[in-house]
Structure formats: structure tokens, C-alpha cells
Design a protein around this motif. Structure first.
Motif, PDB file in Angstrom:
ATOM      1  N   MET A   1       0.847  -1.174   0.000  1.00  0.00           N
ATOM      2  CA  MET A   1       0.000   0.000   0.000  1.00  0.00           C
ATOM      3  C   MET A   1       0.893   1.239   0.000  1.00  0.00           C
ATOM      4  O   MET A   1       1.885   1.295   0.709  1.00  0.00           O
ATOM      5  N   MET A   2       0.495   2.196  -0.786  1.00  0.00           N
ATOM      6  CA  MET A   2       1.293   3.409  -0.916  1.00  0.00           C
ATOM      7  C   MET A   2       1.164   4.277   0.334  1.00  0.00           C
ATOM      8  O   MET A   2       0.082   4.409   0.885  1.00  0.00           O
ATOM      9  N   ASP A   3       2.275   4.828   0.779  1.00  0.00           N
ATOM     10  CA  ASP A   3       2.269   5.716   1.942  1.00  0.00           C
ATOM     11  C   ASP A   3       2.393   7.153   1.438  1.00  0.00           C
ATOM     12  O   ASP A   3       3.467   7.739   1.469  1.00  0.00           O
ATOM     13  N   GLU A   4       1.285   7.700   0.955  1.00  0.00           N
ATOM     14  CA  GLU A   4       1.310   9.041   0.373  1.00  0.00           C
ATOM     15  C   GLU A   4       1.330  10.122   1.451  1.00  0.00           C
ATOM     16  O   GLU A   4       1.037   9.853   2.609  1.00  0.00           O
ATOM     17  N   ARG A   5       1.657  11.324   1.032  1.00  0.00           N
ATOM     18  CA  ARG A   5       1.603  12.479   1.929  1.00  0.00           C
ATOM     19  C   ARG A   5       0.164  12.959   2.019  1.00  0.00           C
ATOM     20  O   ARG A   5      -0.560  12.972   1.038  1.00  0.00           O
ATOM     21  N   VAL A   6      -0.224  13.352   3.236  1.00  0.00           N
ATOM     22  CA  VAL A   6      -1.560  13.896   3.462  1.00  0.00           C
ATOM     23  C   VAL A   6      -1.428  15.235   4.164  1.00  0.00           C
ATOM     24  O   VAL A   6      -0.454  15.482   4.881  1.00  0.00           O
ATOM     25  N   ASP A   7      -2.405  16.104   3.947  1.00  0.00           N
ATOM     26  CA  ASP A   7      -2.426  17.397   4.631  1.00  0.00           C
ATOM     27  C   ASP A   7      -3.011  17.213   6.030  1.00  0.00           C
ATOM     28  O   ASP A   7      -3.923  16.413   6.232  1.00  0.00           O
ATOM     29  N   ILE A   8      -2.493  17.970   6.970  1.00  0.00           N
ATOM     30  CA  ILE A   8      -2.954  17.899   8.354  1.00  0.00           C
ATOM     31  C   ILE A   8      -3.961  19.024   8.602  1.00  0.00           C
ATOM     32  O   ILE A   8      -3.747  20.164   8.188  1.00  0.00           O
TER      33      ILE A   8
ATOM     34  N   THR B   1      -3.842  23.126   8.196  1.00  0.00           N
ATOM     35  CA  THR B   1      -2.838  23.769   9.060  1.00  0.00           C
ATOM     36  C   THR B   1      -1.647  24.269   8.249  1.00  0.00           C
ATOM     37  O   THR B   1      -0.837  25.028   8.766  1.00  0.00           O
ATOM     38  N   GLY B   2      -1.526  23.805   7.013  1.00  0.00           N
ATOM     39  CA  GLY B   2      -0.359  24.130   6.195  1.00  0.00           C
ATOM     40  C   GLY B   2       0.714  23.057   6.304  1.00  0.00           C
ATOM     41  O   GLY B   2       1.674  23.057   5.554  1.00  0.00           O
ATOM     42  N   ALA B   3       0.542  22.131   7.230  1.00  0.00           N
ATOM     43  CA  ALA B   3       1.502  21.033   7.411  1.00  0.00           C
ATOM     44  C   ALA B   3       1.016  19.803   6.655  1.00  0.00           C
ATOM     45  O   ALA B   3      -0.175  19.635   6.413  1.00  0.00           O
ATOM     46  N   SER B   4       1.979  18.942   6.295  1.00  0.00           N
ATOM     47  CA  SER B   4       1.639  17.650   5.711  1.00  0.00           C
ATOM     48  C   SER B   4       2.654  16.628   6.215  1.00  0.00           C
ATOM     49  O   SER B   4       3.725  17.001   6.716  1.00  0.00           O
ATOM     50  N   CYS B   5       2.313  15.356   6.103  1.00  0.00           N
ATOM     51  CA  CYS B   5       3.228  14.290   6.504  1.00  0.00           C
ATOM     52  C   CYS B   5       2.793  13.008   5.806  1.00  0.00           C
ATOM     53  O   CYS B   5       1.767  12.976   5.125  1.00  0.00           O
ATOM     54  N   LEU B   6       3.567  11.954   5.985  1.00  0.00           N
ATOM     55  CA  LEU B   6       3.177  10.667   5.428  1.00  0.00           C
ATOM     56  C   LEU B   6       1.931  10.163   6.150  1.00  0.00           C
ATOM     57  O   LEU B   6       1.761  10.415   7.348  1.00  0.00           O
ATOM     58  N   LYS B   7       1.087   9.459   5.421  1.00  0.00           N
ATOM     59  CA  LYS B   7      -0.143   8.912   5.992  1.00  0.00           C
ATOM     60  C   LYS B   7       0.168   8.057   7.218  1.00  0.00           C
ATOM     61  O   LYS B   7      -0.543   8.134   8.229  1.00  0.00           O
ATOM     62  N   SER B   8       1.231   7.270   7.167  1.00  0.00           N
ATOM     63  CA  SER B   8       1.592   6.406   8.296  1.00  0.00           C
ATOM     64  C   SER B   8       1.900   7.224   9.549  1.00  0.00           C
ATOM     65  O   SER B   8       1.536   6.837  10.658  1.00  0.00           O
TER      66      SER B   8
END
Length: 183
Positions: A1-8, A16-23
Motif C-alpha cells: 500500500m502506498m504511503d502518500e503524503r496527506v495534509d494535516i 494547518t499548512g503542514a503535511s506528513c506521510l499517511k503512516s
């Protein structure tokens, strides 16, 4: 499964302007956007998907027709169009989607997995037979069309709730009521 970046998102669902990996979002319980697309037929049936047996959450339970994460920077409606194509092989456009609002859901799966999601919920009329759909084998175990009244009975009439992802009766009641208005 792909661990894409998501917005927080903040607690109110604003970016919030931040993003991180889904995991990482799941590990830290950070709120992030997802899409739910409920496909229904003009004769009052609803498409359900049985989640794949290798899914991290709720494997083999029946769930929304199509669900998925919104990639960082991705338009919500485009994410819905993309996920419908990926998960059930149906080509739709943004104009086929009808937004019925958002629903915040937080589920603690384990100490290091808190699924905090803001579901953007859409309805979409299914105008092709189920035989023309192609399920994404890595995500979806099976597809089924069931009468809306049976779905209502099983999800908020409490007849068979263990069969479904536990979104809760309030969520399911909203889906049933919104689809009923369009029949």
C-alpha cells in the motif's frame, strides 16, 4: 500500500499548512482529509465494498462504496474521482458527485494507530450494472448491491452491525436519509 503524503487539519477541519506521510498521521492521530463516495442506483440499491483482507483497519468488513485518502495538495473532488476509478474501475467526473457534507471520525486502532479522519462525503448515481465494475484487488475483496432498506436495517436497525465498518448509526442514518431523498 502506498504511503502518500496527506495534509494535516486542525480540530475544526481547517488546513494547518503542514503535511506528513499517511503512516505518521495515523501513528500520531493527526486529523487528515479522506473521501467517501456512496454509489446508488435509481431503483434504490446501494453499492458496498468488502474491504480487502490485508487492510490495516477492518479487513473483510463491508464499507462505503469507495473510500480513500486525499493526497497532499489534491483537490477533494478530484480525489473522489480518482478513488472511484482506482477502487471500482468506474469513470466519473466531478459533476457526477453530490457533496452531502463532512463527518469527523476518530478511531483508536492501537496505541500507535489512531485513525483521525475528516470524511468528505459524496453521493453518486451508479448508471452501469455491477458486472461492469472492476474491483481493485489490493483494496477490495468483493462488491455487492443491496436494497437501501436492508442496508438501513443492518446498520442502524442494529440487525447486523458486526458485518460493517463501525462508522456509527448517526453516520449511516445520514447516508440512508440522503439517498432516500434522491429516489
Amino acid at each position: 500500500m502506498m504511503d502518500e503524503r496527506v495534509d494535516i487539519l486542525d480540530e475544526q477541519g481547517n488546513p494547518t499548512g503542514a503535511s506528513c506521510l499517511k503512516s505518521e498521521a495515523h501513528r500520531k492521530g493527526l486529523l487528515h482529509p479522506t473521501i467517501h463516495v456512496w454509489l446508488y442506483t435509481k431503483d434504490g440499491r446501494i453499492l458496498l465494498q468488502q474491504r480487502g483482507k490485508h487492510k490495516d483497519t477492518h479487513p473483510l468488513l463491508w464499507d462505503v462504496s469507495v473510500a480513500g485518502h486525499v493526497s497532499s495538495g489534491e483537490d477533494i473532488e478530484w480525489a473522489a474521482v480518482r478513488e472511484v476509478q482506482e477502487e471500482v474501475g468506474l469513470t466519473i467526473s466531478k459533476k457526477d458527485l453530490e457533496s452531502i457534507g463532512t463527518y469527523k471520525a476518530v478511531h483508536k486502532i492501537s496505541d500507535d494507530f489512531i485513525d483521525a479522519e475528516l470524511h468528505h462525503i459524496f453521493l453518486c448515481k451508479l448508471n452501469v450494472p455491477i458486472s461492469e465494475l472492476t474491483k481493485q484487488d489490493s483494496e477490495v475483496d468483493d462488491l455487492d448491491l443491496i436494497p437501501l432498506f436492508k442496508f438501513a436495517e443492518e446498520t442502524w436497525g442494529l440487525a447486523n452491525t458486526a458485518k460493517y465498518v463501525p462508522h456509527g448509526p448517526t453516520y449511516y442514518k445520514k447516508i440512508v436519509q440522503e439517498i432516500k431523498k434522491r429516489l
